[in-house]
Write an enzyme that holds these catalytic residues in place. Structure first.
Site, short mmCIF file in Angstrom:
data_model
loop_
_atom_site.label_atom_id
_atom_site.label_comp_id
_atom_site.label_asym_id
_atom_site.label_seq_id
_atom_site.Cartn_x
_atom_site.Cartn_y
_atom_site.Cartn_z
N ASP A 201 0.79 -1.22 -0.17
CA ASP A 201 0.19 -0.31 -0.09
C ASP A 201 0.57 1.33 0.54
OD1 ASP A 201 -3.01 1.69 0.57
OD2 ASP A 201 -1.72 1.87 2.32
N GLU A 244 0.62 -0.89 -5.19
CA GLU A 244 0.46 0.37 -4.47
C GLU A 244 1.04 1.66 -5.51
OE1 GLU A 244 -3.48 2.92 -3.50
OE2 GLU A 244 -2.10 2.53 -2.12
#
Length: 544
Positions: A201, A244
């Site tokens: 993330d 990401e």
């Protein structure tokens, strides 16, 4: 389960919020045991890898992306033993499992941060502090609807702490070697348990440097290479790192390194341009971004998606394109969030079955591994008036019953309410009805996934765009060894004729499409295909 080191290049990923998929203990909150009970459905659908957003202990102020303890499972969704059982059960069905790993920041309730706040603490340097909020002023604010600064004052520490996201998510200081090693230990812990990888993330923001925008810095890439070396050396090379990195194509492609960094990265700029194509009736924006996408290492792969648990991000578009998307797909200003739109796939296109099929046809054939979002395969709706992104995170609609087959609890006790829009509520949209209906969207998606498994060129093949004689029809070839498939997709709501006169298809004859439908009109030299409104075809080409 295959031991193919490159399994992710042809895999179908399916994102599931544990709290929203199945509730085994009847408390109104989905849990890991409820998810384990539904693995049969994922196997039936044709899913290769399950992606779980954070299931770690958290105050849940940001859907679990504010982690309080990297080594504990949030009690709402179960225990570490429940997680181990899910991994074992998924692996027995040939389904891999990855989870989000929030690398950039923690919750402000994490023990690390609580210790770092204490005056004189040896852990002060685990986070990024300043006496002034003027440092790193070139870094943009990402959550523009809720944060006025990337710095927040802390009374106990008597200093400002840095955060690229919410003010309750302080950024870790990756200049500190103890932080780098602590995060490696987290990776090792869960991979030993059986995770097949992580979605990393918010990785572009790990480091801060004055005079930069704080994104995509060389130090970030070096640390990701270290994580990659660690998992390759210690876990046999079958684990995957999915970045990401919401960036323009050339910056995003840098996260593959030379094949020694992340295995995968989402191709964020493709997604909004698929919707632009539907709205404009042509694919020029999509062609342009794909033409600007650089080659990637042989063992790397893009992740392609239509929607996910966040807002439909409009960060990687021009200001003019962003305004167009907002005007077209967010007529109610409350549908907007930050630089995006908080709506699900089906409502975005007005429930238009042809549009949903066209988007999925491209999702399953564009270069990259498809990443599906739970419920989109049945055309689930949303509840965009809920807080933050919760409107696209509502419980899965399994049946037409009052609790939608999600939980035996009173629906009033559900962690999020069921969709109550009469066009999308569980009485109209659910798995049970569609699973029994061969003409349903669910049955169609399952058939397309089966067709894709018979066409490995869709995951592993070369990608070449071709001219079709009209901007309305997007055409491309996927080629692997001696197998070639032509994909043509009509973004217009009017019939179109695609004419492909390209040296790459010279001497080839078109045969049946992968969907099993007959083409209305087929020419051979050049290839001519008649397409209805929003119609697409996969056309197998064979030597004459």
């Amino acid at each position: 389960m295959s031991d193919d080191r490159h399994w992710y290049r042809s895999a179908v990923f399916y994102e599931v919020l544990a709290r929203s998929f199945g509730d085994a203990d009847g408390d109104g909150v989905g849990d890991l045991r409820g998810l384990t009970d539904r693995l049969e459905y994922l196997e039936w659908l044709g899913v290769d890898c399950l992606w779980l957003p954070p299931i770690f202990d958290s105050p849940l102020r940001d859907g679990g992306y504010d982690i309080r303890d990297y080594y504990a499972i949030h009690p709402d969704v179960g225990t570490v033993d429940d997680m181990a059982d899910l991994l074992d059960a998924a692996h027995r069905r040939g389904i891999r499992v990855i989870s989000d790993l929030v690398v950039n920041h923690t919750s402000d309730e994490h023990a690390w941060f609580q210790e770092a706040r204490r005056p004189g603490s040896d852990m002060r340097d685990w986070y990024v502090w300043s006496d002034t909020p003027e440092r790193y002023s070139d870094a943009r604010i990402i959550f523009i609807d809720s944060e006025a600064s990337n710095w927040t004052w802390d009374d106990q520490a008597q200093a400002y702490f840095w955060h690229r996201f919410y003010h309750f998510q302080p950024d870790l200081n990756f200049d500190n070697p103890d932080v780098r090693e602590a995060m490696l230990d987290v990776v090792r812990h869960w991979m030993r348990m059986g995770f097949d990888g992580f979605r990393m993330d918010a990785v572009p923001y790990l480091y801060e440097r004055e005079g930069t925008n704080g994104e995509n810095l060389p130090e970030t890439h070096e640390y990701l290479k270290l994580i990659r070396r660690t998992i390759d050396d210690e876990f046999g090379g079958t684990k995957v790192l999915l970045a990401e990195a919401n960036q323009w194509p050339r910056d995003a492609a840098a996260y593959y390194g030379d094949g020694d960094e992340c295995h995968m990265n989402f191709h964020f700029p493709v997604m909004p341009r698929l919707y632009m194509g539907l709205a404009k009736g042509h694919a020029d924006d999509l062609r342009e971004i794909l033409a600007d996408t650089p080659p990637i290492p042989d063992a790397a792969q893009w992740g392609i998606f239509l929607r996910n648990h966040d807002e439909l991000t409009l960060e990687m578009v021009t200001p003019e394109q962003r305004d167009f998307m907002w005007d077209t797909f967010a007529p109610d200003p409350r549908m907007k969030l930050n630089l995006g739109i908080r709506r699900r796939l089906a409502p975005l296109v007005g429930g238009d079955r042809a549009a949903i099929e066209l988007l999925h046809g491209l999702l399953f054939s564009l270069p990259g591994s498809p990443v599906m979002y739970y419920g989109d395969e049945i055309g689930m709706g949303d509840a965009y008036l809920l807080d933050d992104r919760d409107g696209v995170r509502t419980p899965m609609q399994w049946t037409a019953e009052p609790g939608a087959g999600f939980s035996t609890a009173d629906p009033e006790a559900f962690w999020l309410p069921l969709v109550d829009d009469p066009d999308y509520d569980p009485s109209r949209v659910n798995v049970a009805d569609q699973r029994d209906d061969p003409g349903s969207l669910l049955s169609w998606v399952r058939a397309m996934l089966a067709a894709r498994r018979h066409h490995p060129e869709m995951g592993l093949g070369d990608f070449t765009m071709v001219e079709t004689g009209t901007a309305a029809v997007f055409g491309f070839l996927r080629r692997l060894d001696d197998v070639t498939t032509l994909v043509v997709a009509n973004f217009s709501r009017d019939p179109q004729a695609a004419v492909v006169d390209d040296r790459l298809v010279a001497g080839m004859r078109p045969v049946d499409t992968a969907t099993g439908e007959r083409l209305t009109t087929v020419g051979v030299d050049p290839i001519r295909i008649e397409l209805g409104p929003l119609e697409f075809h996969w056309v197998s080409l064979a030597p004459r």
